[in-house]
Design a protein around this motif. Structure first.
Motif, PDB file in Angstrom:
ATOM      1  N   ASP A  19       0.816  -1.212   0.000  1.00  9.83           N
ATOM      2  CA  ASP A  19       0.000   0.000   0.000  1.00  9.83           C
ATOM      3  C   ASP A  19       0.854   1.269   0.000  1.00  9.83           C
ATOM      4  O   ASP A  19       0.641   2.201   0.791  1.00  9.83           O
ATOM      5  N   ASP A  20       1.816   1.325  -0.886  1.00  5.65           N
ATOM      6  CA  ASP A  20       2.635   2.520  -1.057  1.00  5.65           C
ATOM      7  C   ASP A  20       2.586   2.953  -2.513  1.00  5.65           C
ATOM      8  O   ASP A  20       2.567   2.125  -3.417  1.00  5.65           O
ATOM      9  N   VAL A  21       2.555   4.252  -2.716  1.00  8.16           N
ATOM     10  CA  VAL A  21       2.655   4.780  -4.082  1.00  8.16           C
ATOM     11  C   VAL A  21       4.055   4.448  -4.583  1.00  8.16           C
ATOM     12  O   VAL A  21       5.052   4.762  -3.928  1.00  8.16           O
ATOM     13  N   LYS A  22       4.125   3.784  -5.733  1.00  9.99           N
ATOM     14  CA  LYS A  22       5.431   3.280  -6.183  1.00  9.99           C
ATOM     15  C   LYS A  22       5.554   3.372  -7.690  1.00  9.99           C
ATOM     16  O   LYS A  22       4.589   3.126  -8.418  1.00  9.99           O
ATOM     17  N   GLU A  23       6.754   3.701  -8.132  1.00 12.78           N
ATOM     18  CA  GLU A  23       7.037   3.657  -9.561  1.00 12.78           C
ATOM     19  C   GLU A  23       7.229   2.205  -9.973  1.00 12.78           C
ATOM     20  O   GLU A  23       7.944   1.439  -9.331  1.00 12.78           O
ATOM     21  N   ILE A  24       6.582   1.816 -11.051  1.00 11.00           N
ATOM     22  CA  ILE A  24       6.595   0.443 -11.533  1.00 11.00           C
ATOM     23  C   ILE A  24       7.078   0.438 -12.983  1.00 11.00           C
ATOM     24  O   ILE A  24       7.386   1.489 -13.544  1.00 11.00           O
ATOM     25  N   PHE A  25       7.133  -0.750 -13.589  1.00 11.01           N
ATOM     26  CA  PHE A  25       7.550  -0.798 -14.995  1.00 11.01           C
ATOM     27  C   PHE A  25       6.360  -0.762 -15.937  1.00 11.01           C
ATOM     28  O   PHE A  25       6.393  -0.092 -16.965  1.00 11.01           O
ATOM     29  N   TRP A  26       5.312  -1.504 -15.586  1.00 15.29           N
ATOM     30  CA  TRP A  26       4.136  -1.521 -16.456  1.00 15.29           C
ATOM     31  C   TRP A  26       2.851  -1.534 -15.641  1.00 15.29           C
ATOM     32  O   TRP A  26       2.805  -2.053 -14.531  1.00 15.29           O
TER      33      TRP A  26
END
Length: 338
Positions: free
Chosen positions: A163-170
């Motif tokens: 439950d954290d805002v996170k940069e992802i790949f897709w």
């Protein structure tokens, strides 16, 4: 109202009448104040359009003249939509009324954010993540996609661990938020994918421009999954194996892509043998057909790759591990174990 970004929820439909009956009510209850709901129809034959026109006059219907698949269908429909934000939403998704606002608020904070996905839980078991997206998508060094909350067929229960805002790949195509100007800049979805992994390719092309793909846990949706092609369908096997190779060829520099594809062909051979061992000869043949199709179109995709610049490639979400090794050999079944 004029300061609120305009948003279009766009549901691509092909003979999905039952899903529309079940899930349109929750979508229509969405509370974003500057919202348009659109159903793009891929030449359905099950009276889907007639049902919408009779029961949901507030929904805009855009009719395609044939079934263009997921990628082509969305390209046809979204070329006629002018909102600031698109939400590509599968027809088999239940949403909360306020599911849109947290994502738009996040995207408005940073001009470099091009696409976002919400938390995707299973409609059938709302305490578990759903296979297609879970808590955001990643890639390993060999181009295998996986998610926080789902690695191969191991799906985790949701305990708030992601439950954290996170940069992802897709971001998953089950509920893909994307800025219209960025969609136009990269040319939308690659129609040669037809379906499966086309959203990963879109996100990769956005990341090749240095843009960000994000996960927003404050928005939660519930996805049935397998609404068009179930997991036992050999055509899905064919698309996944073929499209994964195309994905790598298009979006990595030539030498790097060549090494990865060489390794992947051997790994695919192992998968083929396992399908044969398990008595799934149709899936084994699907892998063979996937390879034939890939090599048949290798020069066409090389031309696409030539037009894609990787100078500003944003590597966030590309993990320097083999997920196959981690999962099958080291028995690491959850993302936090990696």
């Amino acid at each position: 109202m004029t300061n609120v970004p305009s948003v279009s929820v766009v549901i691509l439909n092909w003979n999905g009448l039952n899903h529309l009956k079940q899930f349109l009510p929750s979508v229509c209850a969405s509370t974003h104040p500057n919202l348009q709901i659109i159903v793009g129809d891929n030449a359905s034959t099950d009276n889907s359009v007639q049902f919408i026109e009779a029961n949901y006059p507030q929904i805009r219907v855009i009719n395609n003249d044939q079934n263009y698949g997921y990628a082509g269908g969305y390209n046809e429909v979204l070329s006629q939509v002018k909102s600031d934000y698109f939400i590509l939403l599968n027809s088999d998704v239940e949403v909360h009324p306020e599911w849109i606002q947290p994502v738009i608020q996040l995207m408005e904070t940073d001009s470099q954010i091009a696409a976002v996905q919400p938390k995707i839980l299973s409609y059938k078991d709302k305490h578990k993540f759903e296979y297609a997206g879970a808590a955001g998508g990643f890639l390993d060094i060999f181009g295998y996609p996986f998610c926080r909350g789902r690695i191969f067929d191991s799906v985790e229960a949701d305990h708030g661990q992601y439950d954290d805002v996170k940069e992802i790949f897709w971001a998953s195509g089950a509920a893909l938020f994307v800025k219209r100007d960025k969609w136009i800049e990269v040319g939308g979805l690659d129609e040669d994918f037809f379906a499966h992994m086309e959203e990963i390719d879109l996100c990769w092309r956005l990341k090749n421009l240095g843009l960000k793909i994000m996960f927003c846990p404050d928005s939660v949706i519930y996805h049935v999954g397998g609404g068009t092609l179930n997991s036992e369908n050999p055509f899905k096997t064919y698309l996944n194996f073929r499209n994964n190779l195309i994905l790598i060829q298009k979006n990595r520099p030539f030498l790097h892509a060549s090494v990865i594809i060489f390794c992947r062909l051997w790994l695919d051979l192992i998968s083929l043998c396992k399908f044969l061992y398990d008595g799934k000869s149709r899936d084994a043949w699907a892998i063979t057909r996937a390879h034939i199709s890939f090599f048949k179109n290798i020069f066409k995709n090389a031309e696409k790759a030539r037009k894609i610049s990787t100078t500003n490639f944003n590597r966030a979400g590309l993990m320097n591990i083999s997920i196959v090794w981690q999962y099958f050999v080291q028995q690491k079944k959850t993302f936090n174990d990696l």
